[in-house]
Design an enzyme around this catalytic site. Structure first.
Site, PDB file in Angstrom:
ATOM      1  N   ASP A  17      46.516  42.257  28.491  1.00  0.00           N
ATOM      2  CA  ASP A  17      46.833  40.864  28.761  1.00  0.00           C
ATOM      3  C   ASP A  17      46.181  39.928  27.745  1.00  0.00           C
ATOM      4  OD1 ASP A  17      47.742  38.639  30.245  1.00  0.00           O
ATOM      5  OD2 ASP A  17      45.848  38.542  31.347  1.00  0.00           O
ATOM      6  N   GLU A  28      40.435  49.559  33.045  1.00  0.00           N
ATOM      7  CA  GLU A  28      41.567  49.803  33.953  1.00  0.00           C
ATOM      8  C   GLU A  28      42.593  50.789  33.427  1.00  0.00           C
ATOM      9  OE1 GLU A  28      43.372  46.143  35.186  1.00  0.00           O
ATOM     10  OE2 GLU A  28      41.531  45.370  36.060  1.00  0.00           O
ATOM     11  N   TYR A  76      41.318  41.051  42.138  1.00  0.00           N
ATOM     12  CA  TYR A  76      41.919  39.703  42.166  1.00  0.00           C
ATOM     13  C   TYR A  76      42.535  39.437  43.539  1.00  0.00           C
ATOM     14  CZ  TYR A  76      41.016  39.504  37.200  1.00  0.00           C
ATOM     15  OH  TYR A  76      40.381  39.485  35.981  1.00  0.00           O
ATOM     16  N   GLU A 123      35.228  41.845  36.998  1.00  0.00           N
ATOM     17  CA  GLU A 123      36.196  40.750  36.837  1.00  0.00           C
ATOM     18  C   GLU A 123      36.562  40.219  38.210  1.00  0.00           C
ATOM     19  OE1 GLU A 123      39.834  41.604  34.663  1.00  0.00           O
ATOM     20  OE2 GLU A 123      38.749  42.765  33.158  1.00  0.00           O
TER      21      GLU A 123
HETATM   22  C1  GCB Z   1      42.618  42.288  34.491  1.00  0.00           C
HETATM   23  C2  GCB Z   1      42.443  42.651  33.074  1.00  0.00           C
HETATM   24  C3  GCB Z   1      42.371  41.459  32.156  1.00  0.00           C
HETATM   25  C4  GCB Z   1      43.426  40.426  32.575  1.00  0.00           C
HETATM   26  C5  GCB Z   1      43.114  39.968  33.981  1.00  0.00           C
HETATM   27  C6  GCB Z   1      44.170  38.982  34.486  1.00  0.00           C
HETATM   28  O1  GCB Z   1      42.393  43.069  35.374  1.00  0.00           O
HETATM   29  O2  GCB Z   1      41.347  43.503  32.854  1.00  0.00           O
HETATM   30  O3  GCB Z   1      42.601  41.879  30.845  1.00  0.00           O
HETATM   31  O4  GCB Z   1      43.503  39.350  31.698  1.00  0.00           O
HETATM   32  O5  GCB Z   1      43.110  41.075  34.837  1.00  0.00           O
HETATM   33  O6  GCB Z   1      43.959  37.779  34.373  1.00  0.00           O
HETATM   34  O7  GCB Z   1      45.205  39.432  34.926  1.00  0.00           O
END
Ligand code: GCB
Length: 642
Positions: free
Chosen positions: A207, A448, A501, A537
């Site tokens: 990403d 990941e 997330y 994260e």
């Molecule tokens: C993740 C990734 C990261 C992305 C982020 C997102 O899990 O490791 O590279 O930018 O989520 O914002 O989706």
């Protein structure tokens, strides 16, 4: 036995016989000036030409490296270092896939050339992704991989043409395939009712925008013919005495005399030793402490290594050294035997115009912002950052999780021997480059990966084992997503790093699910592995200036509320086994275009131009509060006075 397996065995044997704590062969010392070494930077404007031929091979077929690039066709000015993508108004160049060609003519000081005992090295800090380098039309080096330096001795080539400027040509190809790191795919679109002839697209599963070009400085530097090729240090302490175990490898001298001296910040010599390996004993040691953990964070000694060859030639290399230890227990991350809690950020090398190009003002600004926010750490998501960034981290006491470019490994073909062999080489290059930074406390081998794929278990076992054999002084992790099933790497790593997330990619809009889902995540991982956990994260996109209350997705209020809901759980779990929280992301950053990205990823605490969103103030208050509660702060550092 296949070539790959033999190769793996060879590496394993090498590590076994080597017996050192940090074990990589061949050096990649940062090019520093000294009484015996000079450097000449080649940054600035280079001639540039993208090879738009249908199969991108015109440059090689017509041997563009054999003559000035401008004689092969139209060239434009290109800044080095910089990504080439955002420099012009040409969308075709922004999205270009294939070979681009750079060229610069430079004068090499005549005294370098006249002294046959001077070795002249050409070094590229990084070029993304595959590079071929010629000097005066002669190929001197090829390198695969976008974020690590490579170099070549070039005096043999340039001494043939003394009195002429020397022409350096660098071809760089940004194509990613299933065996590159990171991997990607090239897809040809053959439906002529939809796409023109020869149409192809580059796909990838990560990403961030695949910025390309010469991203870090290109320079020439000299050493004597007999020279210090590598230095490895490993540090420890007992009571008030510090120990620096060192190993110096030398090239060009069979019986080198090596002297080592360590000085403190005041310039006074505190320890000396003789011989290519040994230990320096430092009385009344000043340990290297993280920012906000000690009144005197980031203390660096200066280690001067002097080599005298049998010919009488002398080489001197001076390197900063921080004395500290790192250990991991089942629930703690210890620095200097004290529990360390990561309250930090994930970053990207990313900015307007320059893309991933090295830029001092940006780097200094980012460190100022991290310190303003009370961040004591960052992860080099998702690739190795510039050496100068790690040097800043050393000096400011900012702790680093150093990640290799193993991101977006999702296709089964990217778990085969070819990919693994390359991944191991990249880890070696990374450890070789970064092993002496006190700020680097852990290696991250991947982000990941699709760990549920059958070959993944073998792949990660090898990868983690190999990384541990390269460096037995630092823990190793790989970054997993919150999905409990994807835990094939977890048995091998020292620290579990989890990305999640909740209320964003899962249950979007449902902020209330965060506490229960986050608790479950932590309890599952800890229950199964009893290893310390870092929330590596978490976050939510916020378009700056977008507001809604009660919060809705993409507003600054929603981003803040996500953070607050996570923090409540962190505050319970950090009493047990959670040893860190790293926000995704420090700043907004560019991605490829897609329906989930509004001119890039907007999960930053700061905009791409480094202006704070509301969440930055929230995080600042939190980080300073945590630091005040756990650290011994310098008097100037009490929030919010500074
Ligand atoms: C993740 C990734 C990261 C992305 C982020 C997102 O899990 O490791 O590279 O930018 O989520 O914002 O989706």
């Amino acid at each position: 036995m296949s070539g790959d397996v033999m190769w793996l065995l060879k590496l394993a044997c090498l590590a076994a016989v080597c017996g050192l704590t940090v074990c990589v062969t061949g050096g990649m010392l940062y090019p520093r000036e000294s009484p015996s070494r000079e450097r000449k930077e080649l940054d600035g404007l280079w001639a540039f030409r993208a090879d738009f031929s249908p199969d991108r091979s015109a440059g090689f077929n017509q041997a563009w490296f054999k003559q000035p690039l401008a004689e092969t066709g139209p060239v434009i000015d290109m800044a080095v270092p910089s990504s080439f993508n955002d420099i012009t108004q040409d969308a075709e160049l922004r999205d270009f896939i294939g070979w681009v060609w750079y060229e610069k003519e430079v004068w090499v000081p005549v005294r370098w050339l006249q002294d046959k005992d001077t070795r002249i090295v050409l070094r590229v800090g990084s070029a993304h992704y595959y590079s071929v380098v010629w000097v005066n039309g002669v190929k001197v080096v090829e390198h695969e991989g976008g974020h690590l330096p490579f170099e070549a001795d070039i005096d043999g080539v340039i001494r043939k043409d003394v009195g002429m400027p020397c022409r350096i040509t660098i071809a760089v190809n940004n194509t990613l395939d299933l065996h590159t790191l990171p991997p990607g795919t090239i897809k040809y679109m053959n439906d002529r009712t939809k796409y023109p002839t020869g149409y192809f697209i580059q796909g990838y599963n990560f990403d961030f925008f695949n910025y390309a070009g010469i991203h870090r400085s290109v320079l020439l530097y000299t050493t004597p013919r007999a020279y210090i090729d590598d230095i490895t240090v490993d540090t420890n302490f007992s009571d008030s005495t510090g120990f620096v175990f060192y190993n110096v490898s030398v090239v060009g001298s069979a019986k080198p005399a090596v002297k080592v001296a360590l000085s403190g910040k005041d310039g006074r010599c505190v320890a000396t030793a003789d011989g290519p390996s040994g230990v320096l004993k430092v009385p009344e040691v000043n340990l290297w402490w993280p920012y906000l953990m000690h009144a005197n964070a980031g203390y660096l000694y200066s280690m001067e290594v002097q080599l005298t060859a049998e010919s009488g030639q002398i080489d001197v290399y001076v390197m900063p050294v921080g004395i500290r230890t790192v250990e991991v227990t089942s629930s703690k991350f210890l620095i200097n035997k004290k529990p360390f809690y990561f309250h930090g950020v994930n970053k990207h090398e990313d900015a307007d115009i320059r893309g991933k190009g090295f830029d001092w003002p940006l780097i200094v600004k980012d460190f100022n912002l991290m310190k303003w926010m009370g961040a004591n750490s960052f992860r080099t998501s998702h690739y190795p950052y510039a050496e100068e960034i790690l040097q800043m981290a050393d000096r400011h006491g900012i702790v680093v999780i150093d990640e290799c470019p193993g991101v977006g490994i999702k296709d089964i073909h990217s778990f085969g021997n070819e990919s693994l062999a390359h991944h191991l080489v990249v880890m070696e290059e990374l450890v070789r480059r970064d092993k002496n930074h006190p700020s680097v406390v852990m290696w991250s081998v991947a982000n990941e990966p699709a760990a549920e794929m059958p070959p993944a278990a073998f792949y990660f076992k090898q990868l983690v084992a190999h990384t541990k054999s390269l460096d037995r002084t630092r823990p190793v992790t790989f970054i997993t997503d919150s999905n409990y099933a994807r835990d094939l790497g977890a048995p091998y790593v020292d620290v579990i790093c989890v990305n999640s997330y909740f209320s964003w990619y899962h249950d979007p809009g449902h902020l209330e699910v965060i506490p229960i889902q986050l608790n479950t995540q932590f309890d599952n991982w800890y229950g199964k592995y009893q290893k310390p956990i870092i929330q590596s994260e978490y976050g939510a996109d916020a378009v700056p200036g977008l507001h809604n209350d009660p919060p809705t997705m993409f507003t600054e209020e929603y981003q803040k509320q996500v953070l607050q809901n996570y923090h409540k759980v962190f505050d319970q779990k950090r009493k047990e086994f959670v040893v860190g929280e790293l926000i995704w992301n420090f700043a907004d950053f560019m991605t490829s275009q897609g329906i989930t990205r509004v001119v890039g990823n907007k999960k930053g605490m700061f905009t791409r131009q480094r202006q704070p969103k509301s969440a930055a103030f929230l995080l600042r208050e939190r980080y300073w509060t945590i630091a005040n509660g756990t650290g011994v702060l310098p008097t100037w550092a009490k929030y919010p006075c500074h």
